[in-house]
Enzyme design. Structure first.
Site, PDB file in Angstrom:
ATOM      1  N   ASN A  69       0.828  -1.201   0.000  1.00 28.57           N
ATOM      2  CA  ASN A  69       0.000   0.000   0.000  1.00 28.57           C
ATOM      3  C   ASN A  69       0.857   1.244   0.000  1.00 28.57           C
ATOM      4  OD1 ASN A  69      -0.351   1.917   2.507  1.00 28.57           O
ATOM      5  ND2 ASN A  69       0.121  -0.110   3.357  1.00 28.57           N
ATOM      6  N   ILE A  71      -0.867   4.633   0.601  1.00 27.26           N
ATOM      7  CA  ILE A  71      -2.048   5.492   0.754  1.00 27.26           C
ATOM      8  C   ILE A  71      -1.614   6.938   0.979  1.00 27.26           C
ATOM      9  CG2 ILE A  71      -4.208   5.840   2.030  1.00 27.26           C
ATOM     10  CD1 ILE A  71      -4.011   3.059   0.661  1.00 27.26           C
ATOM     11  N   GLY A  72      -0.550   7.092   1.760  1.00 32.06           N
ATOM     12  CA  GLY A  72      -0.079   8.454   2.023  1.00 32.06           C
ATOM     13  C   GLY A  72      -0.861   9.159   3.115  1.00 32.06           C
ATOM     14  N   CYS A 130       5.329   5.489   9.273  1.00 29.39           N
ATOM     15  CA  CYS A 130       4.699   5.329   7.948  1.00 29.39           C
ATOM     16  C   CYS A 130       5.762   5.382   6.856  1.00 29.39           C
ATOM     17  CB  CYS A 130       3.663   6.415   7.695  1.00 29.39           C
ATOM     18  SG  CYS A 130       2.971   6.284   6.028  1.00 29.39           S
ATOM     19  N   ASN A 192       4.946  -1.922  11.631  1.00 30.52           N
ATOM     20  CA  ASN A 192       4.324  -1.290  10.483  1.00 30.52           C
ATOM     21  C   ASN A 192       4.794  -2.075   9.240  1.00 30.52           C
ATOM     22  OD1 ASN A 192       3.126   0.592   8.666  1.00 30.52           O
ATOM     23  ND2 ASN A 192       3.400   2.209  10.162  1.00 30.52           N
ATOM     24  N   GLY A 265      -4.593  -6.653  10.272  1.00 31.41           N
ATOM     25  CA  GLY A 265      -4.536  -5.627   9.235  1.00 31.41           C
ATOM     26  C   GLY A 265      -5.169  -6.063   7.949  1.00 31.41           C
TER      27      GLY A 265
HETATM   28  C1  SIN Z   1      -0.375   4.999   4.535  1.00 30.41           C
HETATM   29  O1  SIN Z   1      -1.359   5.706   4.780  1.00 30.41           O
HETATM   30  O2  SIN Z   1       0.349   5.227   3.548  1.00 30.41           O
HETATM   31  C2  SIN Z   1      -0.007   3.839   5.434  1.00 30.41           C
HETATM   32  C3  SIN Z   1       0.078   4.246   6.845  1.00 30.41           C
HETATM   33  C4  SIN Z   1       1.229   3.629   7.587  1.00 30.41           C
HETATM   34  O3  SIN Z   1       1.864   2.699   7.108  1.00 30.41           O
HETATM   35  O4  SIN Z   1       1.505   4.078   8.698  1.00 30.41           O
END
Ligand code: SIN
Length: 303
Positions: A69, A71-72, A130, A192, A265
Site C-alpha cells: 500500500n 495510501i499516504g 509510515c 508497520n 490488518g
Molecule cells: C499509509 O497511509 O500510507 C499507510 C500508513 C502507515 O503505514 O503508517
C-alpha cells in the site's frame, strides 16, 4: 471456557484482537458487518492536523500472500476526526485508539493534544513509522534519537496511554524500542509495513508514484514474529504484535512470542468479518490446547 482478556497494564481488553490503523477506516464502516463491541479495541486511520488527500493512485497492489500500500495517510484532519470519533463512540463501548501522525514534532504534539481531551479516545498510537509519506520511506522510527525526542514530547504533554508504532525497516529495532520505552511509551506496536517495490515490466516503471510502498499480509508474518520476539525481550512495557495475522493460531503464535495483544490488518481488507472470526478461533484453540488465559503462554516460548 478460556479467559480471552488481554492485559496491557494500563487497560484490560476483553480480547486481544485490535483491527489496525488504515485497515479498518474509522470503525463505523464495519458496523454493517458486525457489532464493534466484539473487538478488543480498534485503531482509527492516522490523522495529521489538516485534511490530507493522500498519494496519487494506484494506492494498493496485490502480491503473493501480501498487499503493498501507498495510501499516504489520507484523512480528515484532527478536528474533522473528532466529529467522527463522537459518532462512532456513541455506537460502541469498545476502546478507541487513534493513530497520530505528524510532519514535524510540533504537529505530532498538536494532533495528540486535540485527541487527548476527548473522553471517547482510550489511547493514542503514535505513528512514527509510515513508509509512504517521506522520501525513500524515511520516518522518525528509523533513529533512536528521533524516536526518543518525539515520544518524550508527546508523552510529557498528554494524559492518554501512548502506544508507539515502530518500523521494521531498521537495522536494530530493539534499541529503538528501548528508546521509546525510556521516553515514556506505555506500549510498543510492531510492525508497520515492510518497504517493498512493485514494477510494471511493460512500462518499465515502478507501479507506485512514490516508488516504494508498504508490504503487509501473511507474506510478512514470520518476519513480524521475529521482531515481536526481539522487542518483547528488549523492553518491559507491553508489545502489540502486528503482521499478517489471519487466524486464531496466528494470534497465539504472536502471544507466545511475547505480544500482550495483536493488531489485525490485511485480513480486514480481504474479509471484513475476519477479525471476529479470528477472535472465535483464538478462543476455540485455547480450549483445545487447554490454555486457560493468554498470560499463561505470553512470552513462554521454550528455547
Ligand atoms: C499509509 O497511509 O500510507 C499507510 C500508513 C502507515 O503505514 O503508517
Amino acid at each position: 471456557m478460556a479467559d480471552l482478556t488481554a492485559d496491557l497494564g494500563f487497560i484490560k481488553l476483553k480480547n486481544p484482537v485490535i483491527p489496525a490503523s488504515g485497515t479498518f477506516g474509522y470503525g463505523g464502516e464495519f458496523l454493517q458487518f458486525f457489532d464493534l463491541d466484539l473487538l478488543g479495541a480498534f485503531v482509527m486511520k492516522g490523522v495529521y492536523t489538516d485534511e490530507r488527500g493522500g498519494n496519487e493512485p494506484p494506492r494498493i497492489w496485490e502480491t503473493p500472500s501480501g498487499l503493498l500500500n501507498s495510501i499516504g495517510l489520507a484523512g480528515p484532519g484532527a478536528e474533522g476526526l473528532t466529529k467522527i470519533i463522537k459518532d462512532v463512540a456513541s455506537k460502541t463501548s469498545t476502546p478507541i485508539i487513534v493513530n497520530v501522525c505528524g510532519g514535524t514534532d510540533e504537529e505530532y504534539l498538536e494532533v495528540a493534544r486535540i485527541l487527548d481531551v476527548m473522553k471517547e479516545v482510550a489511547m493514542l498510537e503514535l505513528n512514527i513509522s509510515c513508509p509512504n509519506v517521506r522520501a525513500g520511506g524515511s520516518c522518525p522510527a528509523q533513529s533512536s534519537s528521533d524516536t526518543r525526542r518525539v515520544v518524550k514530547l508527546v508523552k510529557e504533554n498528554t494524559e492518554k496511554p501512548l502506544i508507539v508504532k515502530l518500523s521494521p525497516n531498521v537495522s536494530d529495532i530493539s534499541s529503538i524500542a528501548r528508546s521509546a520505552e525510556e521516553a515514556g511509551a506505555d506500549a510498543i506496536s510492531v510492525v508497520n509495513t515492510f518497504l517493498g517495490l512493485a514494477l510494471d515490466i511493460e512500462k518499465r516503471k515502478p507501479v507506485f508514484k512514490n516508488f516504494f510502498a508498504g508490504l503487509s499480509g501473511p507474506a510478512i508474518k514470520p518476519l513480524a514474529l521475529k521482531i515481536v520476539w526481539e522487542v518483547a525481550n528488549a523492553v518491559s512495557i507491553p508489545v502489540i504484535g502486528i503482521g499478517g495475522i489471519m487466524t486464531g493460531r496466528d494470534v497465539l503464535e504472536f502471544i507466545l512470542a511475547g505480544a500482550a495483544a495483536v493488531q489485525t490488518g490485511t485480513v480486514n481488507i480481504v474479509e471484513p468479518t475476519g477479525s471476529v472470526r479470528i477472535i472465535s478461533e483464538t478462543l476455540e484453540l485455547m480450549d483445545e490446547l487447554k490454555i486457560n488465559n493468554l498470560e499463561e503462554i505470553r512470552g513462554g516460548l521454550k528455547i
